[in-house]
Design an enzyme around this catalytic site. Sequence first.
Site, PDB file in Angstrom:
ATOM      1  N   PHE A 190      -5.540  21.216  41.198  1.00 56.55           N
ATOM      2  CA  PHE A 190      -5.124  20.001  40.260  1.00 56.55           C
ATOM      3  C   PHE A 190      -5.267  18.887  40.586  1.00 56.55           C
ATOM      4  O   PHE A 190      -4.625  17.777  40.270  1.00 56.55           O
ATOM      5  CB  PHE A 190      -3.572  20.391  40.150  1.00 56.55           C
ATOM      6  CG  PHE A 190      -3.026  21.641  40.116  1.00 56.55           C
ATOM      7  CD1 PHE A 190      -3.445  22.181  38.690  1.00 56.55           C
ATOM      8  CD2 PHE A 190      -2.584  22.639  40.823  1.00 56.55           C
ATOM      9  CE1 PHE A 190      -3.064  23.414  38.363  1.00 56.55           C
ATOM     10  CE2 PHE A 190      -2.306  23.934  40.773  1.00 56.55           C
ATOM     11  CZ  PHE A 190      -2.407  24.460  39.257  1.00 56.55           C
TER      12      PHE A 190
ATOM     13  N   THR B  48      -9.730  27.748  36.847  1.00 57.24           N
ATOM     14  CA  THR B  48      -9.915  27.399  35.365  1.00 57.24           C
ATOM     15  C   THR B  48     -10.704  28.334  34.922  1.00 57.24           C
ATOM     16  O   THR B  48     -10.440  28.201  33.401  1.00 57.24           O
ATOM     17  CB  THR B  48     -10.521  26.002  35.662  1.00 57.24           C
ATOM     18  OG1 THR B  48     -11.601  26.127  36.573  1.00 57.24           O
ATOM     19  CG2 THR B  48      -9.785  24.914  36.102  1.00 57.24           C
TER      20      THR B  48
ATOM     21  N   ILE C  53     -14.470  25.860  22.038  1.00 56.50           N
ATOM     22  CA  ILE C  53     -13.805  26.774  22.763  1.00 56.50           C
ATOM     23  C   ILE C  53     -14.780  27.996  23.499  1.00 56.50           C
ATOM     24  O   ILE C  53     -14.813  28.742  22.604  1.00 56.50           O
ATOM     25  CB  ILE C  53     -12.401  27.098  22.385  1.00 56.50           C
ATOM     26  CG1 ILE C  53     -11.485  25.997  22.154  1.00 56.50           C
ATOM     27  CG2 ILE C  53     -11.777  27.863  23.685  1.00 56.50           C
ATOM     28  CD1 ILE C  53     -11.267  25.081  23.150  1.00 56.50           C
TER      29      ILE C  53
ATOM     30  N   ASN D 176     -13.923  30.208  26.060  1.00 52.51           N
ATOM     31  CA  ASN D 176     -13.139  31.539  26.093  1.00 52.51           C
ATOM     32  C   ASN D 176     -11.597  31.170  25.762  1.00 52.51           C
ATOM     33  O   ASN D 176     -10.927  30.791  26.594  1.00 52.51           O
ATOM     34  CB  ASN D 176     -13.334  31.797  27.603  1.00 52.51           C
ATOM     35  CG  ASN D 176     -12.767  33.065  27.920  1.00 52.51           C
ATOM     36  OD1 ASN D 176     -11.832  33.483  27.223  1.00 52.51           O
ATOM     37  ND2 ASN D 176     -13.047  33.655  29.232  1.00 52.51           N
ATOM     38  N   PRO D 177     -11.406  31.539  24.546  1.00 52.88           N
ATOM     39  CA  PRO D 177     -10.017  31.241  24.227  1.00 52.88           C
ATOM     40  C   PRO D 177      -8.994  31.930  25.017  1.00 52.88           C
ATOM     41  O   PRO D 177      -7.777  31.341  25.184  1.00 52.88           O
ATOM     42  CB  PRO D 177      -9.701  32.024  22.726  1.00 52.88           C
ATOM     43  CG  PRO D 177     -11.260  32.056  22.408  1.00 52.88           C
ATOM     44  CD  PRO D 177     -11.952  32.257  23.550  1.00 52.88           C
TER      45      PRO D 177
ATOM     46  N   GLU E 155      -6.891  19.499  31.585  1.00 55.45           N
ATOM     47  CA  GLU E 155      -5.945  18.458  31.758  1.00 55.45           C
ATOM     48  C   GLU E 155      -5.193  18.137  30.614  1.00 55.45           C
ATOM     49  O   GLU E 155      -3.888  17.728  30.462  1.00 55.45           O
ATOM     50  CB  GLU E 155      -6.612  17.194  32.440  1.00 55.45           C
ATOM     51  CG  GLU E 155      -6.884  17.536  34.003  1.00 55.45           C
ATOM     52  CD  GLU E 155      -8.027  16.276  34.586  1.00 55.45           C
ATOM     53  OE1 GLU E 155      -9.124  16.298  33.978  1.00 55.45           O
ATOM     54  OE2 GLU E 155      -7.584  15.779  35.461  1.00 55.45           O
TER      55      GLU E 155
HETATM   56 MO1  MOS Z   1      -8.466  16.735  38.356  1.00 56.66          MO
HETATM   57  S1  MOS Z   1      -6.872  15.490  38.769  1.00 56.66           S
HETATM   58  O1  MOS Z   1      -9.707  15.686  38.205  1.00 56.66           O
HETATM   59  O2  MOS Z   1      -8.786  17.924  39.440  1.00 56.66           O
END
Ligand code: MOS
Length: 747
Positions: free
Chosen positions: A247, A474, A636, A638-639, A712
């Site tokens: 993150f 992710t 998108i 991969n939904p 994000e």
């Molecule tokens: Mo993000 S805060 O650029 O990992």
Amino acid sequence: MSVTEASHIGRPTNRVDGPLKVTGQARYAAEYPAPDLLYGYLVGSTIAAGRITAIHLDLARSVPGVVEIFTHENRGKAAWLDRSWRDEVAPPGHPFRPLHSERILFDGQPIALVVAETYEAARDAASLIHAEYETAEHCTELERKRSEAYVPPEKRSGIPPPPDPRGDAEQAFEEAPVKISRDYRVNAEHHNPMEMFGTTCVFEGEGRLTIYDKTQGSQNAQGYVTSVFGLKSKNVRVVNHYVGGAFGSGLRPQHQLFFAVMAAIELERSVRVSLTRAQMFHIGYRPDNFQTVSLAADREGRLQSIMHDVVAATSRYEDHQEVVVNWSGMMYHCDNVKLSYRLAKLDTATPCDMRAPGAAIGVTALECALDELSYEVGIDPLEIRRLNFASKDENTDKQFTSKALHACYSEGAAAFGWNERKPEPRSMRERQELIGWGVSTGMWDAFLQKAEARAKLSADGRLEVSTAASDIGTGTWTILTQIGADAFGIPLEDVTARIGDSTLPTSPVEGGSWTAASNGSAVQAACEAVKQTLFKHARKMANSPLAAAELEDVDVSKGRIFRRDDPGRSLTIVEVMHAADLQAIEETGKVGPSLLQMTKYVSYTHSAVFAEVRVDEDLGVVRVTRVVCAVAAGRILNPKTARSQILGGVVMGIGMALHEEGITDHRLGKIMNHNLAEYHIPAHADIEDIDVIFVDEHDDKVSPLGVKGIGEIGIVGTAAAVANAIFHATGKRVRDFPITIDKLIAA
Ligand code: MOS
């Protein structure tokens, strides 16, 4: 040659790394075995400012199994100049240099590393180290430093400062018939990814190190290690195959990397250092901030003036910067805008990026203020947003490559049932619970970064795609596999993705939501290059059925290269490679932003977040019972994994709205709630119904794949939608986040 009919891209696809993760076979940084491994444990400062006058190690040294204790008095050799310590995403200033001297810059600063044969011995010994200090005056309280706020003299790379004012915001504010001016604050938040920071540094001998590090960028970590310790790049390999969430906390190298490598070099042994959950609270945080937003409108709700001022925390030694206020100049149409962003220095660790850094806090304040304005004007909160739609970026006067925000508003509102909303606060209830509905707009960058990839097609039809990207949870492993599979019309099982290794083709850190667009497009470019080479060989073959074809006439699928207008005229990949006497075809692909395009266009993702809260009227307990997040993020890939990203972002947004805050005892300069019992993050019981909608958005300029990225955007606007729903439910406006029960009852 055009892209083969997509059969994997766009399809909800399970994570290719899922089975390894759920069976425990996926190794994280602190899980790699190494022969004769030593374990390091960090000791932190107990004061926030001053210097160490003495550090007593005798007791600790007597613990069986202790091999060495490093302090500022005997640390290994490391670079002297600031610039050698500056990683790829460092802000301007003097980067923190562990054990550099006796000086203490923040509470919890590592002052010693105990290295032992077992983790338990190291930890036990660490508890026996006693330091004496000469304390200096400290300040960890942003409020007390507001009057000393300054405009950062040097900008952080990639972080544009606020735009110059346009129009005359003050005068327009004075003259407008409807206006509000309010102060907001989002308290400091701390990073709590599931995996804590850890490094296993394997001492390979002959000056070579293999470093398993929890990081968002293997090559950034590699660059840091080589420049800090004066090593050759070819001797330092950093691996981060799996990352248990980050993150933003893993963008810059964290303490454990320095310590594990330093100890390994000094002791000529493999060393593992990991941080505890409590130590995770000293590595950087989402900066505390004070914000003032002043908005004025005409009687119909058209914005006449926007002013947004922010003072955000940074450390004594670096000017951490984020884009906090610029959003207020481009989210809505307005001719009179004045924005300012300043920093104030505290005796803390340097803040660090946290999911949608800047936007997550700045947009929260703007979107709460706009909600307040809508009640002053007397129009629906969604309507005021539609009414003030910005059709270009008014900060730079550039066009958006695409902006399907109207679709987010309408599809989100329809799914949520916004039409049923009763405008008056406190007008919806069920028994003891007041019900409120709130809305917010969200916005985040859609970057395309420079990235490289390699694709290797083997004669047996298997494909390998590689790039030094990271998958921080992710879905990068999966989407790169999908892109490779579609390029050659083959099943996912025939594609191997390779990421998370500094020896692979150049990649930026995984951040800014740019990986899918950047590394994904690089993989696609590499696959295209392989297809071209394949075609070149196919056309050259004796009696080739493709002899008269041009590149754009042919396609590759299921192990064959064929004419699209006459698929019977084809060759197998095996035949072509055999004729050319090749085992495999390997090519690279590169992408990066087009400077020409950047002079005319900007690219952003957009969203509309709708939230329902139920507030117990007597107890002030808030439940977020429904969220609809409608997102416009281009194509998108991969939904399924994309939806997960938005869900996670919304959950973190609920945390920002209701739960998360670092609590510091300012007399001591110490963070008090450095554990998950007292630092609250949303648990399953806090999360009810979340609906994610991806609206149709075609964008052929943002990236070669048409992808914008979704890591994000889910957090941006969520806290504001919840706060606005709480106001609608209760008639109470809390402007200090998180909105805890005490604040709500007192309001
Ligand atoms: Mo993000 S805060 O650029 O990992």
